[in-house]
Design an enzyme around this catalytic site. Structure first.
Site, PDB file in Angstrom:
ATOM      1  N   TYR A   4       0.831  -1.205   0.000  1.00 39.82           N
ATOM      2  CA  TYR A   4       0.000   0.000   0.000  1.00 39.82           C
ATOM      3  C   TYR A   4       0.860   1.248   0.000  1.00 39.82           C
ATOM      4  O   TYR A   4       1.969   1.223   0.511  1.00 39.82           O
ATOM      5  CB  TYR A   4      -0.913   0.022   1.229  1.00 39.82           C
ATOM      6  CG  TYR A   4      -2.058  -0.957   1.190  1.00 39.82           C
ATOM      7  CD1 TYR A   4      -2.390  -1.656   0.042  1.00 39.82           C
ATOM      8  CD2 TYR A   4      -2.829  -1.197   2.323  1.00 39.82           C
ATOM      9  CE1 TYR A   4      -3.454  -2.558   0.023  1.00 39.82           C
ATOM     10  CE2 TYR A   4      -3.890  -2.098   2.313  1.00 39.82           C
ATOM     11  CZ  TYR A   4      -4.188  -2.771   1.166  1.00 39.82           C
ATOM     12  OH  TYR A   4      -5.238  -3.661   1.158  1.00 39.82           O
TER      13      TYR A   4
ATOM     14  N   LEU B 249     -18.374  -0.611   0.371  1.00 43.06           N
ATOM     15  CA  LEU B 249     -19.067   0.435  -0.381  1.00 43.06           C
ATOM     16  C   LEU B 249     -18.792   0.340  -1.871  1.00 43.06           C
ATOM     17  O   LEU B 249     -19.069   1.275  -2.632  1.00 43.06           O
ATOM     18  CB  LEU B 249     -18.659   1.817   0.146  1.00 43.06           C
ATOM     19  CG  LEU B 249     -19.071   2.100   1.594  1.00 43.06           C
ATOM     20  CD1 LEU B 249     -18.565   3.469   2.041  1.00 43.06           C
ATOM     21  CD2 LEU B 249     -20.584   2.008   1.763  1.00 43.06           C
TER      22      LEU B 249
ATOM     23  N   LEU C 298     -21.567   2.552  -3.617  1.00 43.45           N
ATOM     24  CA  LEU C 298     -22.687   2.382  -2.703  1.00 43.45           C
ATOM     25  C   LEU C 298     -22.827   3.538  -1.705  1.00 43.45           C
ATOM     26  O   LEU C 298     -23.517   3.421  -0.693  1.00 43.45           O
ATOM     27  CB  LEU C 298     -22.557   1.044  -1.962  1.00 43.45           C
ATOM     28  CG  LEU C 298     -22.744  -0.188  -2.851  1.00 43.45           C
ATOM     29  CD1 LEU C 298     -22.434  -1.474  -2.095  1.00 43.45           C
ATOM     30  CD2 LEU C 298     -24.164  -0.245  -3.435  1.00 43.45           C
ATOM     31  N   THR C 299     -22.176   4.655  -2.013  1.00 38.70           N
ATOM     32  CA  THR C 299     -22.443   5.887  -1.277  1.00 38.70           C
ATOM     33  C   THR C 299     -23.438   6.751  -2.047  1.00 38.70           C
ATOM     34  O   THR C 299     -24.007   7.697  -1.500  1.00 38.70           O
ATOM     35  CB  THR C 299     -21.165   6.719  -1.083  1.00 38.70           C
ATOM     36  OG1 THR C 299     -20.708   7.194  -2.366  1.00 38.70           O
ATOM     37  CG2 THR C 299     -20.064   5.895  -0.428  1.00 38.70           C
ATOM     38  N   GLY C 300     -23.588   6.447  -3.328  1.00 39.20           N
ATOM     39  CA  GLY C 300     -24.471   7.224  -4.192  1.00 39.20           C
ATOM     40  C   GLY C 300     -23.773   8.358  -4.913  1.00 39.20           C
ATOM     41  O   GLY C 300     -24.382   9.042  -5.750  1.00 39.20           O
ATOM     42  N   LYS C 301     -22.488   8.551  -4.652  1.00 36.36           N
ATOM     43  CA  LYS C 301     -21.820   9.726  -5.227  1.00 36.36           C
ATOM     44  C   LYS C 301     -21.589   9.629  -6.733  1.00 36.36           C
ATOM     45  O   LYS C 301     -21.361  10.644  -7.394  1.00 36.36           O
ATOM     46  CB  LYS C 301     -20.494   9.998  -4.522  1.00 36.36           C
ATOM     47  CG  LYS C 301     -19.419   8.929  -4.685  1.00 36.36           C
ATOM     48  CD  LYS C 301     -18.198   9.324  -3.862  1.00 36.36           C
ATOM     49  CE  LYS C 301     -17.098   8.280  -3.935  1.00 36.36           C
ATOM     50  NZ  LYS C 301     -15.952   8.648  -3.073  1.00 36.36           N
TER      51      LYS C 301
END
Length: 351
Positions: free
Chosen positions: A53, A240, A245-248
């Site tokens: 990472y 998400l 799945l936050t809708g953004k």
């Protein structure tokens, strides 16, 4: 905060795990310190990272996330307050120990010691194999094709399960790692590791870190049973679905500096033909019951019996606050039924 046992250990890990893969790419060290401070203050005692990472993974930034976490431990002097998970990279990255197979004794030794150095610690609580060495399906691939001749030619180049467990046991006895787990594994892989460990009294794989969310529930097909029966629970990543799945991203929105705007070519998994239709249906369920869409999505993962912890990552502290607050959401039977009704019509649009 809610807590659960990690496998059959005595460790009580928070139901929300802080994912850190944006530290060093989208998040500066200052951002990361703020996130870790906030998460710990809210009862999140479980942090997850990896030697490769931040993600997307590039040679120039490789290891930066562990260094940032290590700097935080050094400054805050709070290592004992965190249950820390990290991972050794699987094969395929040329800048990681030459890019070949990674789970030999020497490579595992080098990986652990370098992670410990970057993390400013002398032990890692949960050490995971990031993805399999063998030829199999992971990262959402479908259509497994097994050819015996390919298997024989490939067989000699990957380290067998017994050898890996013997090696990991050495580092457990040395106190450098406490427990072990898997990531991006299959039902066969997890079951073989568990079987061999049981037969030979080797260390057990206490967890498996795989994707799980409203768009990808394939974990339920076979791995869920193993997780429950063998007490090797899921650490659910991407709850998400990369932000979908936050809708953004609804209505073709592409917010500036979002992961899809910056790295769409690296994260294609949730940008599939039926995804937008299904996302809209789930969004409307959240709206109907006056729930935050992200919180509903995370809570759905958390309440599954095979889930030990849900890994959340955020680029903004405001997002992190919303995500952590999901532990206080209640999904009624009615809400779950509506969610499952969508799944029946559109099963796993983004496997």
């Amino acid at each position: 905060m809610n807590f659960r046992k990690l496998g059959n250990t005595d460790l009580e890990v928070s139901a929300i795990c802080l994912g850190t893969m944006t530290f060093g790419e989208q998040n500066s060290q200052k951002d990361a310190f703020e996130q870790m401070d906030y998460a710990l203050d809210k009862g999140v005692n479980f942090f997850d990272t990896a030697e490769i990472y931040p993600s997307p993974c590039f040679e120039k930034t490789c290891g930066s996330t562990e260094k940032i976490i290590g700097n935080w431990f050094k400054e805050r002097k709070n290592r004992d307050q965190v249950i820390l998970a990290s991972k050794i990279s699987g094969p395929g990255l040329s800048w990681i120990r030459g890019g070949g197979q990674q789970y030999s004794e020497q490579n595992i030794k080098d990986a652990i010691e370098n992670s410990l150095k970057r993390l400013n610690t002398d032990y890692i609580d949960l050490y995971q194999l990031h993805w399999p060495e063998r030829k199999t399906n992971f990262f959402g691939r479908l259509g497994y094709k097994h050819k015996e001749e390919e298997t024989h030619s490939f067989k000699g180049s990957w380290n067998n399960f017994e050898k890996i467990l013997i090696t990991l046991e050495k580092f457990i006895k040395q106190g450098k790692i406490r427990y072990i787990g898997l990531s991006n594994e299959t039902s066969w892989g997890l079951s073989k590791f568990l079987e061999i460990a049981k037969l030979n009294k080797f260390p057990k794989m206490m967890s498996i870190q795989n994707p799980y969310n409203l768009l990808c529930r394939t974990y339920e097909i076979g791995l869920a049973e193993i997780s429950i029966r063998e007490k090797s629970g899921l650490l659910a990543y991407s709850p998400l679905a990369g932000g979908f799945l936050t809708g953004k991203y609804r209505n073709n929105n592409l917010p500036k500096n979002s992961r899809q705007q910056l790295f769409a070519n690296y994260y294609l998994r949730y940008n599939k033909p039926n995804a937008s239709i299904v996302i809209e249906k789930y969004f409307n369920i959240a709206k109907k019951f006056a729930l935050d869409f992200a919180q509903m999505s995370i809570k759905f993962c958390e309440i599954q019996k095979f889930v030990t912890s849900v890994i959340i990552g955020a680029t903004k502290i405001e997002q992190l606050k919303i995500d952590i607050e999901s532990v206080n959401v209640n999904l009624t039977e009615e809400i779950n039924k509506e969610i499952n009704d969508v799944q029946l019509i559109y099963p796993n649009p983004c496997p």
